[in-house]
Design an enzyme around this catalytic site. Structure first.
Site, short mmCIF file in Angstrom:
data_model
loop_
_atom_site.label_atom_id
_atom_site.label_comp_id
_atom_site.label_asym_id
_atom_site.label_seq_id
_atom_site.Cartn_x
_atom_site.Cartn_y
_atom_site.Cartn_z
N ASP A 121 0.79 -1.23 -0.50
CA ASP A 121 0.09 -0.16 -0.10
C ASP A 121 0.61 1.14 -0.09
OD1 ASP A 121 -2.76 0.99 -0.09
OD2 ASP A 121 -2.52 1.80 1.59
N TYR A 123 1.00 5.85 -0.47
CA TYR A 123 0.78 6.96 0.52
C TYR A 123 0.98 8.30 -1.13
CZ TYR A 123 1.02 10.24 4.29
OH TYR A 123 0.96 11.17 5.17
N HIS A 128 -3.38 14.21 0.73
CA HIS A 128 -4.07 13.19 2.03
C HIS A 128 -2.55 13.43 3.05
CE1 HIS A 128 -4.94 9.86 4.78
NE2 HIS A 128 -3.23 9.71 4.47
N ARG A 137 2.35 16.59 13.18
CA ARG A 137 3.28 17.43 12.72
C ARG A 137 3.40 19.16 12.94
NH1 ARG A 137 4.61 13.53 9.30
NH2 ARG A 137 4.31 14.78 7.66
N GLU A 194 -10.27 3.77 4.23
CA GLU A 194 -9.32 4.90 3.26
C GLU A 194 -10.03 4.49 1.99
OE1 GLU A 194 -4.95 5.52 5.51
OE2 GLU A 194 -5.09 4.14 3.66
N GLU A 196 -9.64 3.79 -2.01
CA GLU A 196 -8.20 3.89 -2.41
C GLU A 196 -8.31 3.03 -3.76
OE1 GLU A 196 -4.71 1.74 -0.28
OE2 GLU A 196 -5.10 3.05 1.49
N ASP A 228 -8.90 0.50 2.32
CA ASP A 228 -7.31 0.48 3.59
C ASP A 228 -7.87 0.51 4.92
OD1 ASP A 228 -5.28 -0.73 4.74
OD2 ASP A 228 -4.59 1.37 4.50
N ARG A 232 -6.65 3.70 13.60
CA ARG A 232 -5.96 4.70 14.19
C ARG A 232 -5.39 5.37 14.85
NH1 ARG A 232 -4.92 6.68 8.20
NH2 ARG A 232 -6.77 7.18 7.29
N GLN A 235 -2.70 2.50 15.15
CA GLN A 235 -1.50 2.79 14.09
C GLN A 235 -0.40 3.94 14.64
OE1 GLN A 235 -2.86 4.59 10.42
NE2 GLN A 235 -0.92 4.99 9.79
N TYR A 239 3.35 2.80 14.74
CA TYR A 239 4.12 3.39 13.36
C TYR A 239 5.62 3.58 13.74
CZ TYR A 239 3.89 8.08 13.41
OH TYR A 239 4.16 9.63 13.09
N LYS A 248 -3.26 -1.91 10.42
CA LYS A 248 -3.90 -2.03 9.58
C LYS A 248 -4.05 -3.67 8.46
CE LYS A 248 -2.80 2.74 7.05
NZ LYS A 248 -3.52 2.73 6.42
N THR A 252 -8.08 -5.86 4.25
CA THR A 252 -8.17 -4.66 3.35
C THR A 252 -9.24 -5.64 2.82
OG1 THR A 252 -5.89 -4.23 3.74
CG2 THR A 252 -7.37 -3.84 1.60
N THR A 342 -4.27 5.95 0.33
CA THR A 342 -6.06 7.17 0.59
C THR A 342 -5.94 8.25 -1.08
OG1 THR A 342 -6.10 6.90 2.95
CG2 THR A 342 -7.06 8.06 1.97
N GLU A 356 -9.60 12.97 7.53
CA GLU A 356 -9.00 14.09 7.55
C GLU A 356 -10.83 14.90 7.82
OE1 GLU A 356 -6.34 13.97 3.43
OE2 GLU A 356 -7.75 11.38 3.88
#
Length: 408
Positions: A121, A123, A128, A137, A194, A196, A228, A232, A235, A239, A248, A252, A342, A356
């Site tokens: 998968d 990104y 996104h 961040r 997600e 996709e 997906d 959260r 994760q 991660y 994850k 799926t 995503t 989001e």
């Protein structure tokens, strides 16, 4: 010509002869016999039986319980079989043989039509990735330093890829909020989606030999919608430093239908303008064919549309993703599946995840059944999509449906 034939489709049917996606089905009278089928309108054609009835040289290839042999047969076979199928459902002289082999969709059970060899998968949406970066961040750059140099991805779990309609059992795992002194264990409280697009590999490649951008069509058979599912909270705790794992890998979901690349020729589009130089193996500026796909996705929760993510906005293309994941010499296998990551556009209503849409739970979305930040038990998520087809038609991509079941 027979009256009221299932082959007489309404004008604009997104599953007309210009589409012809592949799937695998069983019938109520033979539940243990899986058959390769092709969707035409609201019916599925028994492809193996049709090939046998019309004396096709591909009869043995199509009289199979899965798509795997056709995937492995390669691009020439893909093209020839598609041409034959198109003739079988459009030439009036074939109707006496074809019509008895059509099964109403509501009378069959659909199955995962291929064996997933590996699952990767990516990104690849700048919108996104930027949104996620701003959430987690807030005082730094939204995109990581490598993001515009290469398609970031992770290797998922092939054994938990399931067909549309399979319930999603809420996963349990460790989670730790920033203010918590220690992690706790329990069901995820931030279960997400997600939206996709997945790409299915047919022709394998040799270990040690990268697949260049221009060989995309030689290896990728077609595409499918993909959800997906993501925990959260699990994760976020797991991660760093190696990336997604249990948040994850629990499930799926993919569509029961695989749309051949040839059906999407009219949907090819240039990706967004790039403001960063790319290394030669990823530089698609000189490629004859544009790398993007104009696929319009709709996300529904409990029957209400909550987002319409546009796949045409994806920064990294499927060809670039394929080139990147093999550039180190990693080989492709028949049945390899890779997800786009995503799909999110620049507008709020184009975001392909609840993370989001609700800004990590800060801004609930309003549904008739109540507000939502993340998914609750009993919620049903449905992804649908279409792409422009030839002569103003639409190409339907089927759906990905999943209902949330309580944690065990």
């Amino acid at each position: 010509m027979s009256e009221h034939s299932p082959l007489d489709l309404a004008e604009g049917d997104p599953f007309g002869p210009h589409n012809l996606p592949y799937g695998v089905f069983t019938t109520a009278d033979e539940p243990g016999r899986r058959r390769l089928g092709v969707r035409i309108g609201a019916h599925v054609l028994d492809a193996g039986a049709a090939a046998h009835a019309l004396g096709s040289p591909y009869a043995s290839l199509l009289a199979q319980p899965s798509l795997d042999p056709l995937l492995a047969a390669g691009r020439t076979a893909w093209r020839d079989v598609r041409r034959a199928l198109t003739a079988w459902v459009t030439v009036p002289a074939h109707r006496p043989e074809i019509e008895p082999l059509l099964h109403p969709l509501d009378a069959v059970t659909l199955h995962l039509p291929y064996t997933v060899a590996d699952y990767v998968d990516f990104y690849a949406s700048e919108h996104h990735a930027t949104n996620v970066g701003r959430m987690f961040r807030p005082d730094g750059e939204p995109l990581t330093p490598n993001w515009k140099h290469l398609p970031i991805g992770y290797h998922g779990r092939a054994g938990t890829v399931v067909v549309s309609g399979t319930d999603v059992v809420r996963p349990s795992g460790q989670r730790k909020a920033p203010a918590d002194a220690a992690p706790v264990f329990g069901p995820s409280v931030k279960l997400d989606i997600e939206a996709e697009v997945g790409f299915l590999v047919g022709t394998p490649s040799e270990l040690g030999r990268p697949v260049p951008l221009g060989s995309f069509r030689d290896h990728v058979f077609g595409l499918t919608l993909l959800n997906d599912w993501s925990a959260r909270d699990v994760q976020a705790w797991e991660y760093v430093p190696l990336g997604p794992f249990l948040g994850k890998s629990f499930q799926t979901s993919v569509s029961a239908w695989v749309t051949p690349l040839e059906a999407l020729d009219a949907a090819r589009t240039a990706p967004p303008a790039r403001d960063f130089p790319l290394l030669p193996y990823l530089d698609d500026a000189a490629e004859e064919e544009p790398g993007g796909f104009d696929v319009r996705i709709t996300v529904e929760i409990n029957g209400e549309a909550v987002a319409e993510p546009p796949f045409s906005t994806m920064y990294w293309t499927a060809a670039q993703q394929l080139a990147h994941m093999t550039v180190n010499g990693a080989s492709l296998r028949t049945g390899d599946l890779y997800g786009s990551g995503t799909v999110s556009g620049p507008e709020v209503g184009q975001r392909g995840s609840l993370l989001e849409l609700t800004w990590n739970g800060r801004d609930a979305i309003e549904l008739e059944g109540g507000k939502r930040t993340f998914l609750e038990d009993g919620d049903e998520v449905v992804l649908t999509a279409w792409a422009p087809g030839p002569d103003g038609t639409r190409v339907g991509l089927g759906e990905v449906r999943g209902r949330i079941a309580p944690a065990v």
